[in-house]
Design a protein around this motif. Structure first.
Motif, short mmCIF file in Angstrom:
data_model
loop_
_atom_site.label_atom_id
_atom_site.label_comp_id
_atom_site.label_asym_id
_atom_site.label_seq_id
_atom_site.Cartn_x
_atom_site.Cartn_y
_atom_site.Cartn_z
N ASP A 180 12.16 24.39 89.56
CA ASP A 180 12.00 24.16 91.00
C ASP A 180 12.74 22.90 91.45
OD1 ASP A 180 10.45 26.40 91.20
OD2 ASP A 180 8.54 25.33 91.02
N LEU A 181 12.88 21.94 90.55
CA LEU A 181 13.57 20.71 90.87
C LEU A 181 15.08 20.82 90.70
CD1 LEU A 181 11.12 18.12 89.26
CD2 LEU A 181 11.46 18.59 91.70
N GLY A 182 15.56 22.02 90.37
CA GLY A 182 16.99 22.25 90.30
C GLY A 182 17.59 22.22 88.92
N ALA A 183 16.78 22.11 87.90
CA ALA A 183 17.31 22.06 86.53
C ALA A 183 17.76 23.46 86.10
CB ALA A 183 16.25 21.54 85.56
N THR A 184 18.87 23.51 85.40
CA THR A 184 19.31 24.78 84.82
C THR A 184 18.43 25.12 83.62
OG1 THR A 184 20.88 23.69 83.34
CG2 THR A 184 21.66 24.29 85.55
N ARG A 185 18.60 26.32 83.09
CA ARG A 185 17.80 26.72 81.94
C ARG A 185 18.06 25.82 80.74
NH1 ARG A 185 17.54 33.36 81.60
NH2 ARG A 185 16.44 33.67 83.61
N TRP A 186 19.31 25.44 80.55
CA TRP A 186 19.64 24.57 79.42
C TRP A 186 19.04 23.18 79.63
CZ3 TRP A 186 20.54 23.65 74.70
CH2 TRP A 186 21.10 22.44 74.28
N GLN A 187 19.11 22.67 80.86
CA GLN A 187 18.52 21.35 81.14
C GLN A 187 17.01 21.37 80.96
OE1 GLN A 187 20.07 20.78 85.11
NE2 GLN A 187 21.78 19.50 84.39
N ALA A 188 16.35 22.45 81.40
CA ALA A 188 14.90 22.56 81.23
C ALA A 188 14.54 22.68 79.75
CB ALA A 188 14.37 23.78 81.99
N PHE A 189 15.38 23.42 79.02
CA PHE A 189 15.11 23.56 77.58
C PHE A 189 15.28 22.23 76.86
CE2 PHE A 189 16.71 24.36 73.26
CZ PHE A 189 15.68 25.14 72.76
N ARG A 190 16.32 21.48 77.21
CA ARG A 190 16.60 20.21 76.54
C ARG A 190 15.62 19.12 76.95
NH1 ARG A 190 22.15 17.61 78.15
NH2 ARG A 190 20.91 17.39 80.07
N SER A 191 15.23 19.10 78.22
CA SER A 191 14.41 17.99 78.73
C SER A 191 12.91 18.26 78.67
CB SER A 191 14.81 17.68 80.19
OG SER A 191 16.18 17.37 80.28
N VAL A 192 12.51 19.53 78.63
CA VAL A 192 11.09 19.85 78.67
C VAL A 192 10.64 20.58 77.41
CG1 VAL A 192 9.27 21.08 79.92
CG2 VAL A 192 11.12 19.98 81.18
N THR A 193 11.30 21.70 77.08
CA THR A 193 10.83 22.53 75.98
C THR A 193 10.96 21.82 74.64
OG1 THR A 193 11.52 24.49 77.22
CG2 THR A 193 11.04 24.78 74.88
N LEU A 194 12.13 21.26 74.37
CA LEU A 194 12.34 20.59 73.08
C LEU A 194 11.40 19.41 72.86
CD1 LEU A 194 16.19 20.65 72.36
CD2 LEU A 194 14.36 21.90 71.22
N PRO A 195 11.20 18.51 73.83
CA PRO A 195 10.23 17.44 73.60
C PRO A 195 8.82 17.94 73.32
CG PRO A 195 11.66 16.88 75.45
CD PRO A 195 11.95 18.30 75.09
N VAL A 196 8.42 19.01 74.00
CA VAL A 196 7.09 19.56 73.76
C VAL A 196 7.00 20.16 72.35
CG1 VAL A 196 5.44 21.35 74.46
CG2 VAL A 196 6.62 19.99 76.19
N ALA A 197 8.07 20.82 71.92
CA ALA A 197 8.06 21.49 70.61
C ALA A 197 8.41 20.56 69.47
CB ALA A 197 9.03 22.66 70.62
N SER A 198 8.87 19.34 69.77
CA SER A 198 9.41 18.45 68.73
C SER A 198 8.44 18.15 67.59
CB SER A 198 9.90 17.14 69.37
OG SER A 198 8.84 16.49 70.06
N PRO A 199 7.13 17.95 67.82
CA PRO A 199 6.24 17.74 66.65
C PRO A 199 6.23 18.93 65.70
CG PRO A 199 5.16 17.03 68.67
CD PRO A 199 6.39 17.76 69.08
N GLY A 200 6.18 20.14 66.25
CA GLY A 200 6.22 21.33 65.40
C GLY A 200 7.56 21.50 64.72
#
Length: 284
Positions: A180-200
């Protein structure tokens, strides 16, 4: 009172049984660690306490080469399994219930984990020969490539299930907010998904590294001259006589493995994941 006494005796008996089981499992390892300080030429013949075996192990080119091969294979396995397992774990966590490919992938990975290693070794050996010799694909004639590919086959399933367990409880609204803030799928994956998944991801990569270090059966089938990993070297050495330097280097590798497992446990604990949650996601 009688019932309480029976419960107390049963509880005491189970504790004693647990101690005996752990002693049966870990006393042989403790003996190897203790005898790694033996100054004699044969492990079974105690001559005195010292660090001679550790010095001999470090100065033995064959031992050092096999350890380096194991570490290189474990590192390559961890990298490849982490990439594939991360993508698979995120995909399974994001898949809607009832999708056939998600169920098929989960079943395939589960079968991979329970398949006997000797079956995998027998399957990989002619397959590598077919790809490397018959098909002329040069990389598959390389011993290190063979070790990494074969070890990754099992480790990728472990990484996938760990990442899936981590992402299963993640809030998907974070990714939607990024979009919603304008991030592309790659930007959302790099900035949101990866940090959340990083411990696993970190825990899975360390587990893949540890599993590769301990993989003996697959390594014995696919290894080539010049690429003999440490477990295979030990297996061939015990046929003649187990020397103290083998026990010394095994102790070093044991400490390395325990440190990796400790880091895995610490990462999972800080991320809020438990081993029970990881096991549950396998059968989900």
């Amino acid at each position: 009172m009688a019932r309480t006494e029976r419960i107390r005796k049963t509880d005491l008996g189970l504790r004693v049984w647990g101690v005996l089981v752990f002693a049966f499992l870990f006393l042989p390892i403790a003996v190897i660690v203790a005898y790694s300080f033996n100054t004699g030429r044969v492990l079974a013949s105690w001559q005195g306490f010292g660090f001679r075996s550790y010095v001999a192990a470090i100065n033995n080119d064959v031992i050092v080469s096999s350890v380096i091969t194991s570490l290189q294979a474990a590192l390559g396995t961890a990298l490849l399994a982490t990439v594939l397992g991360t993508l698979g774990g995120i995909a399974l966590a994001r898949a809607r219930a009832g999708l056939w490919w998600a169920a098929a992938l989960t079943g395939l990975l589960a079968v991979t984990m329970i398949t006997p290693k000797i079956v995998d070794g027998i399957a990989f050996l002619p397959w590598f020969v077919t790809l490397g010799v018959d098909a002329g694909l040069g990389p598959f004639n390389n011993g290190m490539v063979r070790l990494i590919v074969s070890h990754t086959m099992f480790s990728v399933a472990v990484v996938t299930f760990i990442v899936r367990a981590r992402m299963a409880g993640a809030d998907r609204r974070l990714e939607e907010a990024a979009a919603d803030l304008g991030a592309t799928r790659w930007q959302a994956f790099r900035s949101v998904t990866l940090p959340v998944a990083s411990p696993g991801i970190l825990a899975g990569s360390l587990m893949a590294f540890t599993l590769s270090l301990d993989n003996t059966i697959l390594s014995s089938f696919v290894q080539q001259p010049g690429y003999t990993p440490w477990p295979v070297y030990i297996f061939s050495s015990v046929r003649v006589a187990l020397r103290p330097e083998v026990a010394a280097m095994s102790t070093v590798m044991l400490v390395l493995t325990l440190l990796a497992l400790a880091v895995v446990g610490l990462v999972l604990r800080r991320s809020g994941e438990s081993s029970t949650a990881i096991v549950k996601t396998i059968v989900r």
